[in-house]
Design an enzyme around this catalytic site. Structure first.
Site, PDB file in Angstrom:
ATOM      1  N   HIS A 190      14.995  -4.887  -0.110  1.00 34.47           N
ATOM      2  CA  HIS A 190      14.354  -4.050   0.335  1.00 34.47           C
ATOM      3  C   HIS A 190      14.261  -3.066   2.120  1.00 34.47           C
ATOM      4  O   HIS A 190      15.429  -3.848   3.222  1.00 34.47           O
ATOM      5  CB  HIS A 190      13.019  -5.221   1.041  1.00 34.47           C
ATOM      6  N   CYS A 284       8.435  -7.923   7.666  1.00 31.73           N
ATOM      7  CA  CYS A 284       8.074  -8.642   6.275  1.00 31.73           C
ATOM      8  C   CYS A 284       6.834  -9.577   6.601  1.00 31.73           C
ATOM      9  O   CYS A 284       5.704 -10.384   5.620  1.00 31.73           O
ATOM     10  CB  CYS A 284       8.869  -9.530   5.781  1.00 31.73           C
TER      11      CYS A 284
HETATM   12  N1  ARG Z   1      11.727 -14.766  -0.236  1.00 33.06           N
HETATM   13  C1  ARG Z   1      10.666 -13.177   0.080  1.00 33.06           C
HETATM   14  C2  ARG Z   1      11.003 -12.320  -1.593  1.00 33.06           C
HETATM   15  O1  ARG Z   1      13.144 -12.757  -1.394  1.00 33.06           O
HETATM   16  C3  ARG Z   1      11.545 -12.815   1.223  1.00 33.06           C
HETATM   17  C4  ARG Z   1      10.286 -11.039   0.975  1.00 33.06           C
HETATM   18  C5  ARG Z   1      11.279 -10.608   2.426  1.00 33.06           C
HETATM   19  N2  ARG Z   1       9.877  -9.008   2.643  1.00 33.06           N
HETATM   20  C6  ARG Z   1      10.018  -8.104   2.888  1.00 33.06           C
HETATM   21  N3  ARG Z   1       9.117  -7.442   3.285  1.00 33.06           N
HETATM   22  N4  ARG Z   1      10.894  -7.639   2.720  1.00 33.06           N
HETATM   23  O2  ARG Z   1      10.759 -11.568  -1.812  1.00 33.06           O
END
Ligand code: ARG
Length: 300
Positions: A190, A284
């Site tokens: 991300h 996150c």
């Molecule tokens: N386990 C989640 C996923 O892989 C973590 C998300 C993290 N969120 C972020 N905004 N980077 O989707």
């Protein structure tokens, strides 16, 4: 383009007769955040390289660390609202993936992985009840995980999660310039794992997480950017939240904290080690509600 102009005016011209410090003056503004209580947080599947379902999660410690983050924001003068987590949705704590909110518009999310699909309606419902105009998404987008507002534009990523078609949807929904960037390292799946918006004209980022073309684009747009090293990127140091002056940052990202300090920001270290087991960090867990409507929120 406004943002580029502001970039240069952020740092006051030094006047040797009055200057007492070489550091630029950074100005905080009070923010409005949505966080999701990690009641149901767990690592039961692996959809990013950080997740190992065989490594147990300390549920008490998650709650303590999350509460500490929430208290850190309120102590800095920010308003924090809380949405309750839902059973069976262990990643819902990562509120940044809940939507993208600018003014009274919220672009809803559509998750890449089916394991997270159920979260979308909880966030959309909360936002609708709170007075936002929720725009449904057609293409996959994972909210602020891949869309970071900066000044009048949004930096939008693709590569692992959000579909390139979501960038045009975002531009149409928000009426803002959208800069498309490509992520290339699966550890930084991300954009908010590889880039922090520090103020309307300043970013910090880990260049190797982006394709050469995207790197060149960022260097051209943000010549004063802070480049973070791999060690700090690998503790999700860039998954940080800035109010323009205070930067809430992973306690483990010590070199980045020193860089922030040298650039006139105030690093505020917070440890979210248990959430890192899910591949997430401070940003996150934080959805920014920009210029929220005045309607009373049901989630407060
Ligand atoms: N386990 C989640 C996923 O892989 C973590 C998300 C993290 N969120 C972020 N905004 N980077 O989707």
């Amino acid at each position: 383009m406004t943002a580029e102009l502001t970039a240069r005016s952020t740092v006051p011209t030094s006047d040797p007769t009055t200057a007492t410090t070489a550091e630029p003056t950074r100005v905080a503004s009070s923010r409005h955040y949505l966080m999701c209580r990690p009641t149901h947080f767990d690592v039961t599947y692996a959809i990013n390289p950080w997740m190992h379902p065989d490594v147990p999660v300390d549920h008490d410690l998650v709650m303590t660390q999350w509460e500490n983050l929430r208290r850190t924001y309120t102590a800095l003068g920010h308003r924090v609202e809380v949405i309750e987590g839902a059973p069976g949705l262990p990643d819902m704590v990562f509120a940044a993936n809940g939507a993208t909110v600018v003014d009274d518009v919220a672009l809803a999310v559509r998750f890449h992985y089916p394991q997270r699909a159920g979260e979308a309606r909880h966030y959309a419902d909360w936002l609708r009840r709170s007075g936002y105009r929720v725009v449904e998404a057609m293409a996959v987008n994972e909210g602020e995980g891949d869309f970071l507002a900066i000044g009048d534009r949004v930096l939008a990523a693709t590569g692992f999660r959000s579909d390139p078609a979501s960038h045009a949807e975002l531009a149409a929904a928000l009426g803002r310039e959208v800069v498309s960037l490509e992520l290339v390292d699966p550890r930084f799946y991300h954009i908010d794992t590889a880039l922090t918006v520090l103020d309307d004209a300043t970013i910090a980022y880990f260049p190797a997480a982006f394709s050469p073309a995207s790197r060149a684009r960022l260097a051209a747009l943000y010549p004063g950017a802070i480049e973070v090293d791999e060690a700090d990127a690998c503790v999700l140091g860039l998954n940080a939240v800035s109010d323009g002056r205070h930067v809430v940052v992973a306690a483990q990202a010590t070199r980045f904290a020193a860089q922030l300090h040298a650039a006139g920001f105030t690093p505020v270290p917070v440890d979210l080690s248990e959430l890192l087991k899910g591949g997430g960090g401070i940003k996150c867990c934080t959805l920014e509600l920009r210029h929220a409507p005045t309607a009373t929120s049901p989630g407060a």
